[in-house]
Design a protein around this motif. Structure first.
Motif, PDB file in Angstrom:
ATOM      1  N   GLU A 252       0.854  -1.217   0.000  1.00  0.00           N
ATOM      2  CA  GLU A 252       0.000   0.000   0.000  1.00  0.00           C
ATOM      3  C   GLU A 252       0.876   1.249   0.000  1.00  0.00           C
ATOM      4  O   GLU A 252       0.618   2.216  -0.725  1.00  0.00           O
ATOM      5  CB  GLU A 252      -0.878   0.014   1.256  1.00  0.00           C
TER       6      GLU A 252
ATOM      7  N   GLU B 128       3.670   1.645  -1.290  1.00  0.00           N
ATOM      8  CA  GLU B 128       4.245   1.895  -2.623  1.00  0.00           C
ATOM      9  C   GLU B 128       3.317   2.811  -3.430  1.00  0.00           C
ATOM     10  O   GLU B 128       3.780   3.668  -4.182  1.00  0.00           O
ATOM     11  CB  GLU B 128       4.387   0.559  -3.380  1.00  0.00           C
ATOM     12  N   LEU B 129       1.999   2.624  -3.250  1.00  0.00           N
ATOM     13  CA  LEU B 129       1.069   3.468  -4.025  1.00  0.00           C
ATOM     14  C   LEU B 129       1.317   4.931  -3.696  1.00  0.00           C
ATOM     15  O   LEU B 129       1.365   5.790  -4.571  1.00  0.00           O
ATOM     16  CB  LEU B 129      -0.371   3.083  -3.678  1.00  0.00           C
TER      17      LEU B 129
ATOM     18  N   ASP C  66       4.491   6.165  -5.159  1.00  0.00           N
ATOM     19  CA  ASP C  66       4.330   6.461  -6.597  1.00  0.00           C
ATOM     20  C   ASP C  66       3.690   7.830  -6.775  1.00  0.00           C
ATOM     21  O   ASP C  66       4.066   8.602  -7.661  1.00  0.00           O
ATOM     22  CB  ASP C  66       3.442   5.377  -7.238  1.00  0.00           C
TER      23      ASP C  66
ATOM     24  N   SER D  22      -5.565   5.611  -5.934  1.00  0.00           N
ATOM     25  CA  SER D  22      -4.687   4.985  -4.919  1.00  0.00           C
ATOM     26  C   SER D  22      -5.387   4.933  -3.572  1.00  0.00           C
ATOM     27  O   SER D  22      -5.349   3.915  -2.879  1.00  0.00           O
ATOM     28  CB  SER D  22      -3.392   5.789  -4.807  1.00  0.00           C
TER      29      SER D  22
ATOM     30  N   SER E 297       1.554   4.091 -12.454  1.00  0.00           N
ATOM     31  CA  SER E 297       1.564   3.129 -11.319  1.00  0.00           C
ATOM     32  C   SER E 297       1.066   1.800 -11.864  1.00  0.00           C
ATOM     33  O   SER E 297      -0.087   1.427 -11.681  1.00  0.00           O
ATOM     34  CB  SER E 297       0.669   3.655 -10.194  1.00  0.00           C
TER      35      SER E 297
ATOM     36  N   VAL F  70      -0.853  -0.807  -9.869  1.00  0.00           N
ATOM     37  CA  VAL F  70      -2.286  -0.606  -9.616  1.00  0.00           C
ATOM     38  C   VAL F  70      -3.041  -1.329 -10.712  1.00  0.00           C
ATOM     39  O   VAL F  70      -3.965  -2.106 -10.466  1.00  0.00           O
ATOM     40  CB  VAL F  70      -2.589   0.914  -9.640  1.00  0.00           C
TER      41      VAL F  70
ATOM     42  N   THR G 265       2.153  -8.544  -6.788  1.00  0.00           N
ATOM     43  CA  THR G 265       2.416  -7.191  -7.293  1.00  0.00           C
ATOM     44  C   THR G 265       3.883  -7.029  -7.662  1.00  0.00           C
ATOM     45  O   THR G 265       4.239  -6.065  -8.308  1.00  0.00           O
ATOM     46  CB  THR G 265       2.118  -6.159  -6.187  1.00  0.00           C
TER      47      THR G 265
END
Lengths: 411, 327, 221, 165
Positions: A175, A177-178, A181, A216, C6, C9, D23
């Motif tokens: 999470e 990482e989101l 980003d 996100s 991203s 995602v 991921t």
């Protein structure tokens, strides 16, 4: 390190008579004279050393164990002391920001903001409305990322590096990482951004950014509920409930701030009580819990994540137009000069009150003296009061729940 | 089924050698399976570089283990320090001798099989404590002490739960128990309420015996660095790790032999059934390992003495009463 | 332009993740326009109705506290507050008394920080200014309308001793040890005045102005 | 009993997690796309006519917080326009100490030094991390996906008078 010398010097009679009279249940005396403890018990001196899987950085506690029970804890800090305050006295005002965002390497945005707000106050520079909105948004996103990292390492402290704790750790990092980003979208760097400057921000919100933020945040919120079920386990509750209890009086005396203070029942949050940036336009509801133990701190931080998600959504939807910075772009080292004045400005970082006391003087090119007030140092100062009468595995849980960052505590 | 090799000694030797090679290669690829399964659980990829989908990873690990430097700390009691890892591996492999893989195929068909298996797995606490004490490291000592405390206190509920099948079938020999289950019905279902609870308790105490989460107090990474195995490097640590895997595989096999009817199964050949059941139980062990947190040592003891021991005593009484009533 | 930044995602089949929007970032330098500020402020005021009222109440409460503090300082200590320098200059011997009064009477319960600074001797317009230390202390009240009380104390360099606030605030313990460690300001009544950050055998106090930034400290550097 | 239900609940939550696609990606084979504003390494640029932008004014050397830029200037006639102007004769940027703070890019009056999106390949010796002048110009030549930021773009971004809808 002269830990044995420390023991003898601590053996002096415990002098603090007025404030530490144990009116409360059991307030351990941090300067306990080991000889006065049951002489028969042969105490094991165990150094939860600077190099240990769960000391959250280089932090050493010398534990005196009677069996598995901790009798006394003597913390030693300073292993990560890099002399940042001396270095700041050599740097020009625009150069201090990239150095300071390495102090609290889990929430770099808050360090940059704390430093630049003191410069702006002494220079009398007014930050444009859009920059205030962006700064508040970045502070809230950084709070989510910092609490997520704490949640991961706390679960790993309780669950072991090769067990259930690591699964929660991996989910929290996925999470986080989101959000990293998102910061990379805005500033170009994942970690040390140098995106704040005196008078506002250096990078403006890229086109299409709100859609990314919403996406996100929705993902984080959806996934957070999913694996929290793993933490609502009776094992987790037994390991954290009633462990490392800090009552309101002790929290106040130690100067604890942030989630630690709010988890001990004191309703104090700089975002609502001394609003800076755009917090006066937002209704920040402050989460309080009067448990005072690790479980209360866990709950407070969890609800703060939800609160920050709500605030971030509110901010990214209402972005005013206008310039992002009120000072001309940096043209050289001598652009900003503060020749005199002293000020203390504090903001609410994820760990508590992060303040900077700046003394300007000399030729005005660089700060005369810059004192940074780290919330983690006060959290670590609570260790001798929290560890006694707990076992070694509780000590690890308590240290995890204090969420100390050594880079910030040692400076 | 006549035994292929007449001489009993030679047959035991061949069976034993066969069993150990099978078990050790199984242990190697189990570490691959555990890393892949853990990766999937944590939305990671797991080993993918060495060989197709990382299948040669265990060989790479073994090779790394062999060529790493083998350090013996100066203050350590070097004889005991060297003795502990092989002793642990020996004990966990020894318990495999009585496992009924196939009707005839049994390293040694002891008529006190259950007692032998439980005795050896109970002994496992000793060499780990020796490792902890002899490596002259405070964390290792604490880990060793915790191992002794946990090993002994969880031995009792394990033995009592193992008694339920023995009481029902009336014999201590594992092959007899399995034959009884093949003839009648699996002991998980047979004494209706008692069998299931006994199986679940036996399974959890087996977890505790082989130091798996949520009972891995001795080797608690976040507190005691690596517990008794802190000072071990290279192949000595490799022995400890494979001993731990071997012990959990063997206790899964023991649980499936005692409760899930060993090699008894409708269609497939008997040995495949035994492997399937052990593998299924081991998957559950791994699955539990990657989704639960760890208990504190005093909570662990409280759980054992306040809950597991009384319940397992009641189970044995229930089984006895059941046998007396139903016959 | 690189596609959806991203990627995790998009790749992740999370229930909530719609198909990732095509890269909206025309150019990395393109800026999100944002609406006119009046529109935004109106919408925010509607979204958070109680915010403005509470902010006004905070500022009034804080102003009242500041008034009380100034009155208190003027009448009890005869000291004029000067905010530009962070806080009034209080005589050193009344440092502990001021701290106790602030804590008990005016409710400044939270100990925030102490900051010592070294001022070498220098010639100023008003004549010779001897070498001295300046110790700034900050306390804070709790709850809404929190106000920080800061004051400074001047101590001559050769004496360099001021009384410690540890009997009042346990949190002062480490902060004062750090100031002693980095600047050499001693605190009278401190239970355990040792170096906090640097090893005990370190000579000299780094944050003093006469301590060059690249002094070699064998064996550490 | 509570232990059993909670254990089952966390078991199934890990099971649900394990059924989703992981991921992480295999880094060397699959490279995750990064943000367009990524800033990683450095390059020196040339103007349209091919003349070096850098006039050797040493502003970047003064502003660098970790003092990793070192350059010496020389005045010589420009090979293209013939007028004599300042050039950087030796420009080294030591990536070992660089904290990627982008101040040198912002301060440069002639947009000479720019950031590049491609990470510097790790080397085996410390010298690999010291970007010499020709390496910097080479980075500029090879159009290593120049980052969006050069001094004028950053200045336009931060321009106080900027009013837009």
């Amino acid at each position: 390190m002269a830990s044995t010398a420390a023991v003898s010097s601590k053996a002096r009679a415990s002098s603090t008579e007025a404030s530490l009279t144990p009116t409360r249940a059991f307030v351990p005396d941090p300067y306990l004279d080991l000889a006065t403890y049951a002489a028969a018990a042969d105490l094991l001196t165990l150094s939860l050393g600077p190099q240990h899987p769960s000391t959250h950085g280089v932090f050493r506690v010398v534990l005196y164990l009677d069996g598995e029970l901790i009798v006394k804890a003597v913390p030693h800090v300073g292993y990560l002391h890099r002399g940042v305050e001396k270095l700041c006295e050599k740097l020009s005002y625009s150069n201090v920001t990239p150095i300071l965002d390495k102090n609290d390497y889990v929430a770099p945005m808050c360090n940059e903001q704390a430093a630049n707000m003191v410069f702006e106050q002494l220079l009398g520079v007014e930050v444009p409305l859009r920059a205030k909105f962006v700064r508040t948004l970045l502070a809230e996103l950084q709070r989510i990322a910092s609490h997520l990292l704490w949640l991961g390492t706390f679960a790993m402290d309780l669950g072991g590096a090769l067990g259930g704790g690591t699964s929660v750790f991996m989910y929290c990092f996925r999470e986080r990482e989101l959000i990293l980003d998102l910061f990379e979208e805005l500033t170009g760097c994942r970690f040390h951004y140098n995106t704040h400057c005196i008078g506002g921000n250096r990078h403006d919100i890229p086109a299409g950014y709100p859609a990314l933020v919403h996406q996100s945040l929705d993902l984080i919120e959806a996934r957070l509920l999913e694996y929290l079920g793993m933490l609502e386990h009776p094992i987790f509750r037994d390991r954290t409930r009633g462990v490392g209890t800090v009552d309101a009086e002790l929290a106040l005396e130690l100067g604890l701030t942030g989630p630690l203070l709010r988890a001990s029942g004191i309703d104090h949050d700089l975002r609502r009580d001394a609003p800076y940036h755009v917090y006066d336009l937002l209704d920040v509801n402050v989460i309080c819990d009067d448990g005072g133990d690790c479980y209360a701190r866990y709950k407070v931080r969890l609800q703060e994540i939800a609160e920050s998600i709500r605030l971030s959504r509110l901010l990214i939807d209402n972005l005013p137009a206008g310039p992002i910075c009120s000072t001309k772009p940096l043209s050289g080292v001598t652009q900003f000069k503060i020749t005199s004045g002293q000020a203390y400005v504090a903001i609410e970082s994820p760990r508590g009150e992060l303040g900077t006391w700046l003394i300007a003087g000399g030729k005005g090119m660089n700060p005369y003296r810059m004192k940074l007030r780290p919330p983690s140092l006060h959290a670590l100062a609570a260790v001798p009061y929290l560890f006694p009468r707990h076992t070694l595995s509780d000590a690890v849980a308590i240290l995890g729940s204090l969420d100390p960052i050594m880079g910030e505590a040692d400076r | 089924m006549g035994h292929l090799i007449a001489n009993a000694w030679l047959r035991g030797l061949v069976h034993g050698a066969l069993l150990i090679t099978v078990l050790m290669t199984a242990v190697a690829w189990i570490s691959w399976f555990e890393r892949k399964f853990a990766a999937r659980v944590q939305s990671r990829l797991g080993p993918t570089m060495v060989g197709p989908a990382g299948l040669l990873q265990p060989i790479a690990d073994a090779f790394k283990m062999f060529q790493k430097e083998d350090i013996i700390p100066r203050g350590a009691d070097s004889l005991l320090f060297r003795l502990a890892p092989p002793l642990t591996l020996f004990l966990s492999l020894a318990t495999a001798a009585v496992l009924p893989i196939m009707p005839g195929m049994l390293a040694s068909d002891l008529d006190i099989g259950v007692l032998y298996a439980l005795a050896f797995s109970g002994l496992l606490a000793f060499p780990i404590w020796v490792a902890g004490w002899s490596s002259a490291n405070k964390y290792a000592l604490l880990g060793g002490m915790r191992m002794v405390a946990q090993g002994i206190s969880y031995e009792i509920p394990m033995v009592l739960c193992a008694l339920v099948p023995v009481v029902v079938t009336g014999s201590l020999s594992l092959s007899e128990i399995v034959k009884y289950q093949a003839a009648h019905h699996w002991l998980v279902f047979w004494p209706p309420g008692i069998g299931v609870i006994a199986f679940v308790l036996f399974f959890t105490t087996a977890l505790a015996e082989s130091n798996r989460i949520p009972f891995d107090i001795p080797e608690a990474e976040s507190e005691l660095v690596a517990g008794p195995t802190t000072e071990y490097t290279a192949i000595r640590f490799g022995l400890f790790a494979s001993a731990e895997y071997a012990h959990s595989v063997v206790s899964c096999a023991l649980a499936s032999a005692l409760f899930l009817g060993g090699w008894d199964g409708p269609v497939l050949p008997p040995s495949v059934w035994m492997l399937l059941k052990t593998a299924a139980l081991f998957v559950i062990v791994t699955w539990v390992r990657w989704s639960l947190l760890r208990l504190r040592s005093d909570q662990l003891m409280a759980l054992c003495w306040k809950y597991l021991v009384p319940v397992s005593l009641a189970l044995v009484l229930g089984a006895g009463a059941w046998v007396y009533v139903v016959g | 332009m690189s596609d959806e930044p991203s990627a995790p995602v998009a790749a992740d089949g999370g229930a909530a993740a719609a198909a990732a929007p095509p890269s909206l970032l025309q150019g990395a330098a393109a800026i999100e326009p944002g609406e006119a500020s009046e529109v935004v402020l109106a919408r925010l005021a509607q979204a958070c109705p109680s915010a403005l009222a509470r902010a006004a109440e905070q500022t009034s409460k804080r102003a009242a506290r500041a008034q009380a503090l100034e009155g208190f300082l003027r009448e009890r200590f005869g000291v004029e507050p000067d905010p530009s320098n962070g806080g009034p200059l209080v005589p050193a011997e009344r440092h502990f008394e001021l701290a106790r009064a602030l804590k008990e009477e005016l409710g400044y319960k939270l100990y925030v920080t102490v900051c010592a600074s070294h001022w070498p001797a220098q010639k100023t317009k008003t004549g010779e200014d001897p070498e001295h230390f300046e110790l700034a202390t900050v306390l804070r009240t709790l709850g809404s309308g929190t106000h920080q009380a800061c004051w400074r104390v001047r101590i001559a360099a050769d004496v360099a001793v001021v009384d410690s606030l540890v009997p009042l605030f346990a949190g002062a313990d480490w902060q004062e040890r750090e100031q002693f460690d980095l600047l050499g300001v001693r605190f009278r009544g401190h239970p355990d005045l040792r170096r906090l950050m640097l090893p005990d055998e370190w000579e000299g106090h780094p944050l003093r102005k006469d301590y060059a930034i690249d002094t070699r400290c064998v064996p550490w550097r | 009993m509570l232990y059993l239900t909670a254990t089952l609940q966390s078991l199934f939550s890990t099971l649900r997690q394990s059924l989703k696609k992981p991921t992480t990606v295999e880094y060397p084979k699959v490279v995750r796309p990064r943000a367009p504003r990524l800033r990683a390494s450095f390059a020196l640029t040339k103007d349209a006519a091919g003349d070096e932008n850098c006039i050797g004014c040493k502003k970047c050397e003064k502003v660098c917080p970790s003092e990793v830029i070192a350059l010496t200037t020389v005045k010589k006639p420009s090979p293209i326009t013939g007028k004599s102007r300042g050039y950087a004769s030796d420009f080294t940027l030591n990536l070992q100490g660089c904290i990627i703070c982008e101040l040198c890019v912002q301060v440069c009056p002639t947009d000479a030094i720019v950031m590049v999106q491609d990470q510097e390949k790790p080397g085996f010796s410390r010298e690999d991390l010291v970007l010499t002048m020709d390496k910097l110009y080479d980075n500029g030549e090879k159009k290593l996906r120049l980052s969006w930021a050069n001094a004028s773009v950053l200045a336009e971004h931060q321009n106080p008078e900027r009013k837009h809808a």
